[in-house]
Design an enzyme around this catalytic site. Structure first.
Site, PDB file in Angstrom:
ATOM      1  N   GLU A   1       0.983  -1.210  -0.027  1.00 30.41           N
ATOM      2  CA  GLU A   1      -0.127  -0.020   0.076  1.00 30.41           C
ATOM      3  C   GLU A   1       0.806   1.271  -0.022  1.00 30.41           C
ATOM      4  OE1 GLU A   1      -2.853  -0.162   3.174  1.00 30.41           O
ATOM      5  OE2 GLU A   1      -3.792   1.606   2.603  1.00 30.41           O
TER       6      GLU A   1
ATOM      7  N   ALA B   1      -8.116   3.117   8.726  1.00 25.32           N
ATOM      8  CA  ALA B   1      -7.643   2.156   9.448  1.00 25.32           C
ATOM      9  C   ALA B   1      -6.079   1.910   9.681  1.00 25.32           C
ATOM     10  CB  ALA B   1      -8.257   0.583   9.424  1.00 25.32           C
TER      11      ALA B   1
ATOM     12  N   THR C   1      -2.170   3.994   8.496  1.00 25.37           N
ATOM     13  CA  THR C   1      -1.410   5.227   7.628  1.00 25.37           C
ATOM     14  C   THR C   1      -0.106   4.752   7.189  1.00 25.37           C
ATOM     15  OG1 THR C   1      -0.894   7.518   7.818  1.00 25.37           O
ATOM     16  CG2 THR C   1      -0.318   6.151   9.608  1.00 25.37           C
ATOM     17  N   GLN C   2       0.290   5.348   6.122  1.00 27.53           N
ATOM     18  CA  GLN C   2       1.523   4.712   5.494  1.00 27.53           C
ATOM     19  C   GLN C   2       2.415   6.110   5.424  1.00 27.53           C
ATOM     20  OE1 GLN C   2      -1.238   2.294   5.423  1.00 27.53           O
ATOM     21  NE2 GLN C   2      -1.405   3.501   3.716  1.00 27.53           N
TER      22      GLN C   2
END
Ligand SMILES: Nc1ccn([C@@H]2O[C@H](COP(=O)(O)OP(=O)(O)OP(=O)(O)O)[C@@H](O)[C@H]2O)c(=O)n1
Ligand SMILES: [Ca+2]
Length: 501
Positions: A164, A206, A208-209
């Site tokens: 992701e 839900a 975070t990157q």
């Protein structure tokens, strides 16, 4: 007329003819062929909702950078697919309306060859942790629906947090044109040495990157390190996905902490506006893997939350979510997770953008200074709920009621979590779209799965078709002019000769 003059005249005539023929051939032969468009579909099955994206690109330019663009986005009605855990058979049918929309956008002759991918993110990662068989059933329900559509089904799966992060980074750099420049642009860029990539910050419901190119060569934490070779260049990229740190799950974590110390069934919450009320059910609350470690027996089944609208208190409250006590590496973000020194510009999208854009702090023209951002969020939180509700009647109450919390959470994550400062804050660019395409992981995912980003730079002619034809015409004109001039110089026609009356 002398014979040399005749020969020259014929030569001049023939070269003019040759030049005309050359131009005609260059223009007609190199005329771009009619565009052959290809399509691709990606469904982003997020924790809060699903979006269907349709992309298109010219078939003959498949390997060029920046040619794929989003032509359609369809927001699926209802919750994200993980929200169907109690009625898994309904997950697939929920996508039908958006698939119908895709059928209308893509010419029917191309349906069969159009790939369709579904990637599920943190909501499904959590459901898999909580109830694996329900997660499998949801995935098989969406697979059945996608197989029934007339497109070329390529898979429905839960992508990892690493993927992701990586695909979000690929998307924004592909759209910003950071990977490859051709022809003159490349020369210009190498002179200015501006071919740097941008980091990617993604805030979901839900997870975070954070993803960026890091110069730190020795990788202390291999699971955070990715290597790419794209268009003939190597990239060493740092990425991390924090599960439970998306904005919805962060709020759940915060409430779970608050529940540890409540004395009654009502809670005064500084992160909601004064006058705002919300009730939460305790029974389901601790089933969530993001809160289950805080499970507590409580003498009541419902919690009544009442807003207090105090930004400073809210920040202090949220700050506790970032554990900075242990770091087994040279540097960490929080919870003992490695973070190399922040580097370069960052593109911040999804909820980072939704929230900052709502608060007029996205600073599309120029970044808003951190102190102004703080002041704005502080005064927004202090506004009474009735006033906010009346002012923004067309915004969903769920979103509106949480912008104060979200603003404070974003600042806490960036300042306390990643340690952005007043100075490098200005390097964060909040962006929703780049051109016509949404910033997010879906485009990068499709580019990768369709092998549209080559490892080596494709051999492309240094000039574009237009420049080539232009140059041909220019050279030909120069040639004719030189010939004409030479002819005039050596064989002045009688009328131009001096003394002829
Ligand atoms: N105009 C909008 C749209 C969305 N949201 C909120 O922003 C968060 C993140 O939305 P999104 O990026 O779409 O998250 P998902 O992709 O659904 O979640 P994840 O990536 O974690 O799976 C959600 O809490 C959503 O309620 C918002 O505040 N304002
Ligand atoms: Ca997302």
């Amino acid at each position: 007329m002398s014979s040399t003059r005749k020969i020259l005249l014929i030569l001049g005539f023939l070269s003019t003819l040759a030049v005309i023929a050359l131009i005609a051939v260059a223009v007609t032969q190199n005329k771009p062929l009619p565009k052959n468009i290809k399509y691709g579909i990606v469904l982003d099955a997020g924790s809060s909702h699903t979006n269907l994206y349709v992309y298109e690109w010219p078939a003959e330019k498949e390997n060029d950078t920046g040619v794929v663009k989003q032509v359609e986005v369809c927001k699926v009605e209802g919750p994200g697919i993980s929200g169907y855990s109690h009625a898994t058979e309904k997950a697939g049918p929920s996508l039908a309306q958006c698939l119908q929309q895709a059928k209308e956008v893509i010419p029917s002759t191309q349906h069969k060859e159009t790939p369709v991918y579904l990637g599920a993110t943190a909501g499904m990662r959590l459901l898999r942790l909580e109830n694996e068989s329900a997660a499998d059933e949801v995935l098989s329900s969406v697979e059945t629906t996608l197989r029934l559509a007339p497109f070329n089904f390529q898979g429905a799966r839960i992508i990892t947090g690493q993927e992701e992060g990586a695909y979000g980074w690929i998307t924004i750099n592909y759209l910003l044109g950071s990977f490859k420049q051709s022809g003159w642009k490349k020369l210009l860029h190498s002179l200015k040495s501006t071919s740097e990539t941008s980091g990617a910050l993604d805030l979901g419901g839900a997870s975070t990157q954070i993803t960026f190119v890091s110069k730190e060569l020795s990788s202390e934490s291999p699971e955070n390190q990715l290597y790419f070779r794209l268009y003939g260049k190597d990239y060493q990229v740092y990425t991390h996905s924090f599960l439970c740190y998306g904005k919805d799950q962060a709020l759940q974590q915060k409430l779970a902490r608050d529940l540890q110390t409540v004395e009654s069934s009502s809670l005064l919450d500084p992160c909601f506006h004064r006058g705002y009320q919300r009730t939460i059910n305790i029974s389901d609350f601790f089933k969530n893997p993001c809160t289950s470690d805080k499970k507590k027996q409580l003498p009541f089944s419902q919690l009544y939350i009442e807003g207090e609208g105090d930004y400073q208190k809210c920040r202090e409250n949220i700050q506790k979510l970032f554990d900075k006590t242990n770091c087994p590496y040279s540097s960490c973000s929080f919870n003992g997770i490695y973070l190399p020194p922040l580097q370069g510009d960052f593109g911040a999208f999804s909820a980072f953008y939704f929230v900052m854009n709502f608060l007029n702090l996205a600073g599309e023209a120029s970044p808003v200074p951190l102190n102004k951002v703080t002041r704005t969020i502080e005064s927004f939180c202090a506004r009474p709920w009735q006033e906010v509700k009346t002012m923004y009647q067309n915004i969903k109450e769920k979103y509106l009621s949480e912008y104060c919390f979200s603003g404070a959470y974003i600042l806490s994550l960036l300042e306390n979590g990643y340690e952005f400062t007043e100075d490098n804050w200005q390097r964060i660019h909040f962006l929703g779209k780049i051109g016509s395409s949404d910033a997010g992981w879906t485009l990068g995912y499709m580019l990768n799965l369709t092998n549209m980003i080559p490892a080596e730079e494709p051999a492309v002619p240094p000039l574009s078709h237009g420049s080539y034809v232009g140059l041909m015409v220019l050279c030909s004109l120069v040639l004719v002019s030189v010939l004409l001039f030479a002819w005039l110089l050596f064989h002045k026609p009688k009328c131009l000769q001096k003394g002829v009356v």
